[in-house]
Write a protein that holds these residues in place. Structure first.
Motif, mmCIF file in Angstrom:
data_model
loop_
_atom_site.group_PDB
_atom_site.id
_atom_site.type_symbol
_atom_site.label_atom_id
_atom_site.label_comp_id
_atom_site.label_asym_id
_atom_site.label_seq_id
_atom_site.Cartn_x
_atom_site.Cartn_y
_atom_site.Cartn_z
ATOM 1 N N LEU A 63 131.334 53.325 27.072
ATOM 2 C CA LEU A 63 130.805 52.468 26.011
ATOM 3 C C LEU A 63 131.749 51.305 25.719
ATOM 4 C CD1 LEU A 63 129.412 55.208 23.608
ATOM 5 C CD2 LEU A 63 128.056 53.420 24.720
ATOM 6 N N ARG A 64 133.039 51.518 25.930
ATOM 7 C CA ARG A 64 133.983 50.428 25.739
ATOM 8 C C ARG A 64 133.729 49.297 26.724
ATOM 9 N NH1 ARG A 64 139.150 54.309 25.683
ATOM 10 N NH2 ARG A 64 137.712 55.402 27.045
ATOM 11 N N TYR A 68 131.694 48.205 23.006
ATOM 12 C CA TYR A 68 131.825 48.961 21.761
ATOM 13 C C TYR A 68 133.300 49.226 21.466
ATOM 14 C CZ TYR A 68 126.792 49.546 21.738
ATOM 15 O OH TYR A 68 125.437 49.296 21.699
ATOM 16 N N ARG A 69 133.651 49.141 20.197
ATOM 17 C CA ARG A 69 135.038 49.299 19.779
ATOM 18 C C ARG A 69 135.400 50.770 19.629
ATOM 19 N NH1 ARG A 69 132.753 45.524 16.429
ATOM 20 N NH2 ARG A 69 132.723 47.039 14.705
ATOM 21 N N GLU A 72 134.007 52.713 16.822
ATOM 22 C CA GLU A 72 132.567 52.955 16.853
ATOM 23 C C GLU A 72 132.197 54.173 17.699
ATOM 24 O OE1 GLU A 72 130.277 48.815 16.538
ATOM 25 O OE2 GLU A 72 131.722 48.841 18.179
ATOM 26 N N ARG A 209 126.660 45.179 23.999
ATOM 27 C CA ARG A 209 126.264 45.824 22.759
ATOM 28 C C ARG A 209 124.801 45.477 22.436
ATOM 29 N NH1 ARG A 209 130.436 46.747 18.979
ATOM 30 N NH2 ARG A 209 128.952 46.084 17.390
ATOM 31 N N THR A 210 124.147 46.350 21.693
ATOM 32 C CA THR A 210 122.750 46.077 21.351
ATOM 33 C C THR A 210 122.628 44.857 20.447
ATOM 34 O OG1 THR A 210 122.875 47.667 19.526
ATOM 35 C CG2 THR A 210 122.018 48.465 21.631
ATOM 36 N N ASP A 211 123.643 44.602 19.599
ATOM 37 C CA ASP A 211 123.559 43.437 18.720
ATOM 38 C C ASP A 211 123.895 42.139 19.452
ATOM 39 O OD1 ASP A 211 126.288 43.778 19.009
ATOM 40 O OD2 ASP A 211 126.678 44.196 16.891
ATOM 41 N N GLU A 212 124.240 42.234 20.741
ATOM 42 C CA GLU A 212 124.472 41.045 21.562
ATOM 43 C C GLU A 212 123.329 40.781 22.529
ATOM 44 O OE1 GLU A 212 129.371 41.424 21.788
ATOM 45 O OE2 GLU A 212 128.117 41.977 23.510
ATOM 46 N N ARG A 241 122.211 53.013 22.543
ATOM 47 C CA ARG A 241 123.224 51.957 22.505
ATOM 48 C C ARG A 241 123.068 50.954 23.635
ATOM 49 N NH1 ARG A 241 128.952 53.700 19.957
ATOM 50 N NH2 ARG A 241 128.261 55.349 18.547
#
Length: 319
Positions: A63-64, A68-69, A72, A209-212, A241
């Motif tokens: 995920l990184r 993703y941080r 998270e 990321r999903t928000d990107e 995700r």
């Protein structure tokens, strides 16, 4: 857990629509039909534990690597849930794959059209098929999936979306599986047909990321195509995700079994929302499973396993 690249190629222009969200999803829930739960189907072969491949292995992307941080990522007493994409690998032997393909072929008579895709599908396939029900509750199968991903997994307590068979065919119909992210967190897709059987039908995803997610019509170097066209290839996706889609099938017949598993230790972080589920199965069919999922647990590993009718899988089993 290793965090090597999957080796997936870059996808081309992917002008596919995006699945409904927000208010449109609520409207869809009001119109959705519950999946078929009973049908007269032909006899099927029995499930055997020997159908699980003894030593499957495949690359894992973290995920990184999707942006993703650290804060998270989900954690449990020093354990980290960091797998974003894993595979493809062969999770079933050739004998097991042949049996599963036979079962899913017979189940096609009960498939229904999906309102947001050009794919016909059968939700809650394990409620119709003893083979699939026994497969996803087989301890060897669950341990194999758990060890590949790095977290203890059982069948999802929400029974309706746990096992879904997708049937895509090239009959001049437009569209593929729209860009979307899943309500489920741990999603395994088993290819029951290969590229020799169809054209199109490429599994694509956005490595970010999903928000990107830039939307389906904007070019972005992070669009990828997963190399899972071999019959029997199994791909894991942290579905909630990652935005993903399937391009249209333009020739032939594409069949996949999608299995949604669940980590009881991260039950409080489960990404499902009521309206996401109801948009697929309708409100009346969603309520009972939703209440069972949200009921508090004293011992997550045991209590959620009982709800799913599954063997118990713990962190110690991953050693």
């Amino acid at each position: 857990m290793p965090t090597t690249s999957t080796g997936s190629g870059r996808a081309g222009a992917l002008v596919l629509p995006q699945a409904p969200d927000g208010f449109r999803k609520a409207l869809k829930a009001l119109r959705a039909r519950a999946p078929l739960r009973s049908a007269r189907l032909p006899a099927e072969p029995p499930w055997r534990s020997r159908f699980v491949s003894p030593h499957p292995a495949g690359p894992v992307t973290s995920l990184r690597e999707f942006g993703y941080r650290e804060e998270e990522l989900w954690r449990w007493k020093g354990r980290v849930d960091d797998a974003a994409l894993a595979g493809p690998w062969r999770i079933l032997t050739e004998e097991g794959l042949d049996s599963l393909a036979t079962v899913c072929g017979r189940l096609e008579a009960a498939a229904q059209d999906a309102g947001f895709t050009a794919t016909r599908r059968l939700r809650a396939a394990d409620l119709l098929s003893p083979f699939i029900a026994n497969m996803i509750r087989d301890r060897d199968f669950l341990l194999t999936c758990s060890r590949l991903v790095g977290v203890p997994l059982i069948p999802h307590p929400l029974r309706l979306p746990t096992a879904q068979v997708n049937y895509g065919e090239g009959r001049g119909r437009q569209g593929g599986v729209r860009w979307h992210r899943d309500g489920m967190d741990y999603v395994f897709t088993i290819q029951l047909s290969g590229y020799d059987d169809y054209d199109g039908g490429r599994f694509t995803y956005f490595q970010g990321r999903t928000d990107e997610f830039p939307g389906p019509e904007r070019a972005d170097s992070r669009f990828r195509e997963a190399d899972c066209g071999e019959r029997g290839a199994t791909l894991f996706l942290h579905g909630s995700r990652i935005f993903h889609a399937v391009t249209p099938v333009t020739r032939g017949h594409r069949v996949t079994l999608v299995i949604s598993l669940f980590c009881p230790y991260f039950a409080r972080q489960d990404s499902n929302t009521f309206w996401h589920l109801a948009a697929d199965d309708g409100i009346p069919a969603t309520v009972p499973g939703w209440l069972r999922l949200k009921w508090p647990a004293r011992n997550p590993a045991v209590d959620y396993s009982l709800r799913a009718g599954s063997p118990v899988v713990t962190w110690d089993d991953l050693r």
